[in-house]
Design an enzyme around this catalytic site. Sequence first.
Site, PDB file in Angstrom:
ATOM      1  N   GLY A 298       0.817  -1.215   0.000  1.00  0.00           N
ATOM      2  CA  GLY A 298       0.000   0.000   0.000  1.00  0.00           C
ATOM      3  C   GLY A 298       0.849   1.263   0.000  1.00  0.00           C
ATOM      4  O   GLY A 298       0.370   2.338  -0.384  1.00  0.00           O
TER       5      GLY A 298
ATOM      6  N   ALA B  22      -9.828  14.327 -33.549  1.00  0.00           N
ATOM      7  CA  ALA B  22      -8.551  14.708 -32.943  1.00  0.00           C
ATOM      8  C   ALA B  22      -8.271  16.200 -33.150  1.00  0.00           C
ATOM      9  O   ALA B  22      -7.634  16.837 -32.310  1.00  0.00           O
ATOM     10  CB  ALA B  22      -7.427  13.856 -33.524  1.00  0.00           C
TER      11      ALA B  22
HETATM   12  C1  HXC Z   1      10.343  -3.306  10.196  1.00  0.00           C
HETATM   13  C2  HXC Z   1      11.882  -3.745   8.556  1.00  0.00           C
HETATM   14  C3  HXC Z   1      10.874  -3.742   7.585  1.00  0.00           C
HETATM   15  C4  HXC Z   1       9.554  -3.488   8.009  1.00  0.00           C
HETATM   16  C5  HXC Z   1      12.744  -4.125   6.611  1.00  0.00           C
HETATM   17  N1  HXC Z   1      13.013  -3.995   7.924  1.00  0.00           N
HETATM   18  N2  HXC Z   1      11.428  -3.977   6.392  1.00  0.00           N
HETATM   19  N3  HXC Z   1      11.610  -3.536   9.854  1.00  0.00           N
HETATM   20  N4  HXC Z   1       9.339  -3.266   9.330  1.00  0.00           N
HETATM   21  N5  HXC Z   1       8.549  -3.444   7.132  1.00  0.00           N
HETATM   22  C6  HXC Z   1      14.321  -4.073   8.542  1.00  0.00           C
HETATM   23  C7  HXC Z   1      14.910  -5.464   8.516  1.00  0.00           C
HETATM   24  O1  HXC Z   1      14.473  -6.169   9.651  1.00  0.00           O
HETATM   25  C8  HXC Z   1      16.387  -5.180   8.576  1.00  0.00           C
HETATM   26  O2  HXC Z   1      16.755  -4.857   9.883  1.00  0.00           O
HETATM   27  C9  HXC Z   1      16.523  -3.907   7.782  1.00  0.00           C
HETATM   28  O3  HXC Z   1      15.212  -3.308   7.766  1.00  0.00           O
HETATM   29  C10 HXC Z   1      16.941  -4.141   6.358  1.00  0.00           C
HETATM   30  O4  HXC Z   1      16.133  -5.158   5.825  1.00  0.00           O
HETATM   31  P1  HXC Z   1      16.745  -6.385   5.002  1.00  0.00           P
HETATM   32  O5  HXC Z   1      15.666  -7.352   4.821  1.00  0.00           O
HETATM   33  O6  HXC Z   1      18.017  -6.825   5.639  1.00  0.00           O
HETATM   34  O7  HXC Z   1      17.109  -5.644   3.648  1.00  0.00           O
HETATM   35  P2  HXC Z   1      16.964  -6.160   2.180  1.00  0.00           P
HETATM   36  O8  HXC Z   1      17.531  -7.532   2.063  1.00  0.00           O
HETATM   37  O9  HXC Z   1      17.508  -5.098   1.346  1.00  0.00           O
HETATM   38  O10 HXC Z   1      15.402  -6.278   1.915  1.00  0.00           O
HETATM   39  C11 HXC Z   1      14.611  -5.156   1.899  1.00  0.00           C
HETATM   40  C12 HXC Z   1      13.123  -5.555   1.849  1.00  0.00           C
HETATM   41  C13 HXC Z   1      12.819  -6.541   2.973  1.00  0.00           C
HETATM   42  C14 HXC Z   1      12.827  -6.177   0.496  1.00  0.00           C
HETATM   43  C15 HXC Z   1      12.316  -4.259   1.975  1.00  0.00           C
HETATM   44  O11 HXC Z   1      13.337  -6.012   4.182  1.00  0.00           O
HETATM   45  C16 HXC Z   1      11.387  -6.809   3.142  1.00  0.00           C
HETATM   46  O12 HXC Z   1      10.808  -7.591   2.390  1.00  0.00           O
HETATM   47  N6  HXC Z   1      10.789  -6.202   4.164  1.00  0.00           N
HETATM   48  C17 HXC Z   1       9.439  -6.432   4.490  1.00  0.00           C
HETATM   49  C18 HXC Z   1       8.562  -5.779   3.517  1.00  0.00           C
HETATM   50  C19 HXC Z   1       7.139  -5.852   3.905  1.00  0.00           C
HETATM   51  O13 HXC Z   1       6.537  -6.920   3.809  1.00  0.00           O
HETATM   52  N7  HXC Z   1       6.611  -4.753   4.443  1.00  0.00           N
HETATM   53  C20 HXC Z   1       5.272  -4.673   4.807  1.00  0.00           C
HETATM   54  C21 HXC Z   1       4.546  -4.524   3.516  1.00  0.00           C
HETATM   55  S1  HXC Z   1       2.905  -4.182   3.782  1.00  0.00           S
HETATM   56  P3  HXC Z   1      18.238  -5.067  10.437  1.00  0.00           P
HETATM   57  O14 HXC Z   1      18.147  -4.752  11.884  1.00  0.00           O
HETATM   58  O15 HXC Z   1      18.583  -6.496  10.145  1.00  0.00           O
HETATM   59  O16 HXC Z   1      19.107  -4.111   9.684  1.00  0.00           O
HETATM   60  C22 HXC Z   1       2.875  -2.555   3.729  1.00  0.00           C
HETATM   61  C23 HXC Z   1       1.522  -2.070   3.830  1.00  0.00           C
HETATM   62  C24 HXC Z   1       1.450  -0.608   3.710  1.00  0.00           C
HETATM   63  O17 HXC Z   1       3.797  -1.864   3.637  1.00  0.00           O
HETATM   64  C25 HXC Z   1       0.004  -0.344   3.797  1.00  0.00           C
HETATM   65  C26 HXC Z   1      -0.324   1.052   3.527  1.00  0.00           C
HETATM   66  C27 HXC Z   1      -1.784   1.180   3.401  1.00  0.00           C
END
Ligand code: HXC
Length: 510
Positions: A170, A405
């Site tokens: 989102g 157009a």
């Molecule tokens: C808390 C998070 C995080 C999150 C990443 N981190 N995403 N912490 N909440 N959403 C943290 C990780 O724990 C990690 O901490 C650091 O950030 C870096 O992440 P990595 O995974 O090591 O990095 P990378 O390999 O580059 O991967 C990046 C990523 C992945 C692809 C973004 O982190 C990921 O898939 N994150 C989750 C994404 C996700 O599902 N988010 C929620 C989506 S739903 P450390 O301490 O190890 O450095 C959403 C809804 C929004 O967003 C709705 C709005 C209406």
Amino acid sequence: MDDILNELEARRAAARLGGGEARIQAQHARGKLTARERIELLLDEGSFEEFDMFVTHRATEFGMQRDRPAGDGVVTGWGTINGRLVYVFSQDFTVFGGSLSETHAQKICKIMDMAMRNGAPVIGINDSGGARIQEGVASLAGYAEVFQRNVLASGVIPQISLIMGPCAGGAVYSPAMTDFILMVKDTSYMFVTGPEVVRTVTNEVVTAEELGGALTHTRKSSVADAAFENDVEAISEARRLFDFLPLSNRSGVPTRPFHDDPARVEPSLDTLIPQNANTPYDMRELIQKVADEGDVYEIQAEFAKNILTGFIRLEGATVGVVANQPMHLAGCLDIDASRKAARFVRFCDAFEIPILTLVDVPGFLPGTQQEYNGIIKHGAKLLFAYAEATVPKVTVITRKAYGGAYDVMASKHLRGDVNYAWPTAEIAVMGAKGAVEILYRAERGDPEAIARRTRDYESRFANPFVAAERGFIDEVIQPRSTRRRVARAFAMLRNKKLENPWKKHDNIPL
Ligand code: HXC
């Protein structure tokens, strides 16, 4: 006193380190700048004033109370770009992956509210793992607060998004509601659901780059407006774009000193149109030759190439340009071109940017693909956008202006203020060949008769004078003097006043 000052400096230094040296290095290793480095590059040197450097999250679950970095994963504040005020937020991937918490969202909302009150644009730099997983619904609420502000700010202050890392789920909807999205190749991506989910649900195997990278969004989906090689290039182009934009819908367009004679004559334009009406030529050449110093900022250059949209300056003031491009699909209007140009026209109108329309259009693209996908509704978007626009509108027909157009492309009938045509203009319901085939179907077996009829039709209609006789064209102009004529027309229109009837809002065919 010294102690207090030292503590302030120590706290600042800790905040500036974000998620720490190792994570900063990891960011650099990926070819990405940090949140603060990006702001440094974006703003004039020494102009950044930071807000909320010491804000921390308030989450307690999952041991979060033990990890409360200052700033909470986003750097916010204001500064200037070439001396003009701008608000910025820059997500810090080194802090919890730049994920959005309740307080992170509050920081963004604070500068958005200030931008609205003080009438200046917001530039958001996105580099985030999305909703802060540890915060659950508090994070979702934070997103919605940002979304609401994006919508209220739309048409009031320009909003620019720089996507410089992940932007998924989102979270994509905040940039989606801003005016311009700039992406960085290979290091940024945007998608509603990631490759893993896509594979599970649809069995499609796709990489993040293929699914939502910069090339996908600038060439296929049109979600983004431009793609750049790296952070530095994207940021310097964001500064260039910013220079063309008004600060708000009430500020008027920016003007700057110009060193290009508005009366500059371009003899080469007299031969821009090829002898054969079906030979393409590059409409970009005309735009460049009309623009101050040849400077053009193109929007969505890689999408719907049959129409060009972008900004130029005339006598130092910003003008939006929409132009059919005969080099692609003969410059016809199709669904993509109509959507692209309609959005651009509406941006210009919302921010009081005058519009120059350059017309060489053989009509709407025929075919089942177009009809099934709703060319009627999408074409109507462009018609609607031009018709509702109250900004100064100057139109130049260079060659073809056929059928519906012709009406759509800022014709006199849609309140075009000044409508010019080159002597090479052909304003008609359709091209000679098609017209003769319909009108003289009985003579189809007689090529000589058809050729005669075609010549006759061309001499009667394939010119600008029939329209000029009716006043639909204000003047037939020499191609070489287009810059002078257009610049004078916009100067004459500088104090134009035109209002549409009161309404809550219109119902543009979405
Ligand atoms: C808390 C998070 C995080 C999150 C990443 N981190 N995403 N912490 N909440 N959403 C943290 C990780 O724990 C990690 O901490 C650091 O950030 C870096 O992440 P990595 O995974 O090591 O990095 P990378 O390999 O580059 O991967 C990046 C990523 C992945 C692809 C973004 O982190 C990921 O898939 N994150 C989750 C994404 C996700 O599902 N988010 C929620 C989506 S739903 P450390 O301490 O190890 O450095 C959403 C809804 C929004 O967003 C709705 C709005 C209406």
